[in-house]
Design a protein around this motif. Sequence first.
Motif, PDB file in Angstrom:
ATOM      1  N   ALA A 133      -7.776  20.142  -5.780  1.00 47.36           N
ATOM      2  CA  ALA A 133      -6.386  20.760  -5.237  1.00 47.36           C
ATOM      3  C   ALA A 133      -5.063  20.121  -5.173  1.00 47.36           C
ATOM      4  N   THR A 134      -4.142  20.093  -5.558  1.00 42.00           N
ATOM      5  CA  THR A 134      -3.639  19.347  -4.983  1.00 42.00           C
ATOM      6  C   THR A 134      -2.505  20.032  -3.885  1.00 42.00           C
ATOM      7  N   HIS A 135      -2.389  19.268  -2.704  1.00 43.44           N
ATOM      8  CA  HIS A 135      -2.062  19.723  -1.050  1.00 43.44           C
ATOM      9  C   HIS A 135      -0.283  18.745  -1.561  1.00 43.44           C
ATOM     10  N   PHE A 136       0.536  19.812  -0.766  1.00 40.55           N
ATOM     11  CA  PHE A 136       1.261  20.054  -0.228  1.00 40.55           C
ATOM     12  C   PHE A 136       1.978  19.657   1.103  1.00 40.55           C
ATOM     13  N   THR A 137       2.726  19.148   1.836  1.00 33.64           N
ATOM     14  CA  THR A 137       2.799  19.570   3.373  1.00 33.64           C
ATOM     15  C   THR A 137       4.635  19.156   3.365  1.00 33.64           C
ATOM     16  N   VAL A 138       5.039  21.116   3.740  1.00 40.03           N
ATOM     17  CA  VAL A 138       6.492  21.144   3.346  1.00 40.03           C
ATOM     18  C   VAL A 138       6.708  21.590   5.593  1.00 40.03           C
ATOM     19  N   THR A 139       8.025  20.784   5.791  1.00 39.17           N
ATOM     20  CA  THR A 139       8.027  20.284   6.882  1.00 39.17           C
ATOM     21  C   THR A 139       9.376  20.856   7.256  1.00 39.17           C
ATOM     22  N   LYS A 140       9.773  21.235   8.209  1.00 36.70           N
ATOM     23  CA  LYS A 140      11.641  21.915   8.788  1.00 36.70           C
ATOM     24  C   LYS A 140      12.238  21.207   9.454  1.00 36.70           C
ATOM     25  N   GLN A 141      13.578  21.014   8.398  1.00 33.23           N
ATOM     26  CA  GLN A 141      14.551  19.822   8.644  1.00 33.23           C
ATOM     27  C   GLN A 141      15.732  19.928   9.461  1.00 33.23           C
TER      28      GLN A 141
END
Length: 215
Positions: free
Chosen positions: A206-214
């Motif tokens: 898998a490729t892991h991404f973290t997406v964060t509210k700015q």
Amino acid sequence: MSKLVVRAFSISLDGYGAGPEQSLENPLGKGGEALHEWFIPTPTFRAMTGKEGGETGLDEDFASRSFENVGAWILGRNMFGPVRGPWPDDNWKGWWGDTPPYHVPVFVLTHHARPSIEMKGGTTFHFVTDGIDSALRQAREAAGGKDVRVGGGVATVHQYLRKRLIDDMHIAVSPLLLGSGESLFAGIDLAALGYACTEQAGSPRATHFTVTKQG
């Protein structure tokens, strides 16, 4: 401060978080189970199913992090079970048997009222009929300052994203194509909502991404 988070949410390379035709035999839809092949070998998953051992490394790092500081969960009804419409009886108590893997209060979004269910291991299912804001309020109160984790499915994540209520998401992209199902990003403009990718790491599964509210 308590955050609303999505953790270990697996999608296909073409963006689907579940396959088509969910059923009792295929809880994640046809082909959907393969999305989680990165998670299944980890010690975290094996411990959830009463087994020992497992493969350490990057996938396990993300798997174990997904349960840190979680004080309550929110689930869409499909994540609780395949039953549609009014509850015919109280027999269905989730996909996971007598001891679900949550061990904290879980708030299930539904249009049909049902008494709470106390399970072994500290999990109690509460059924919320007055919307996502009410579920979040109740979950935050139950979490006691810890984070609230949105477990899915896709439609539930969409509802909280559109209101910009999710603080960050860990998404695991599995290297397979489902072709159809429930698309995590359909109709969602993450950039316009103020989200950005803040972490990226890859393993063979898998490729892991973290997406964060700015802001």
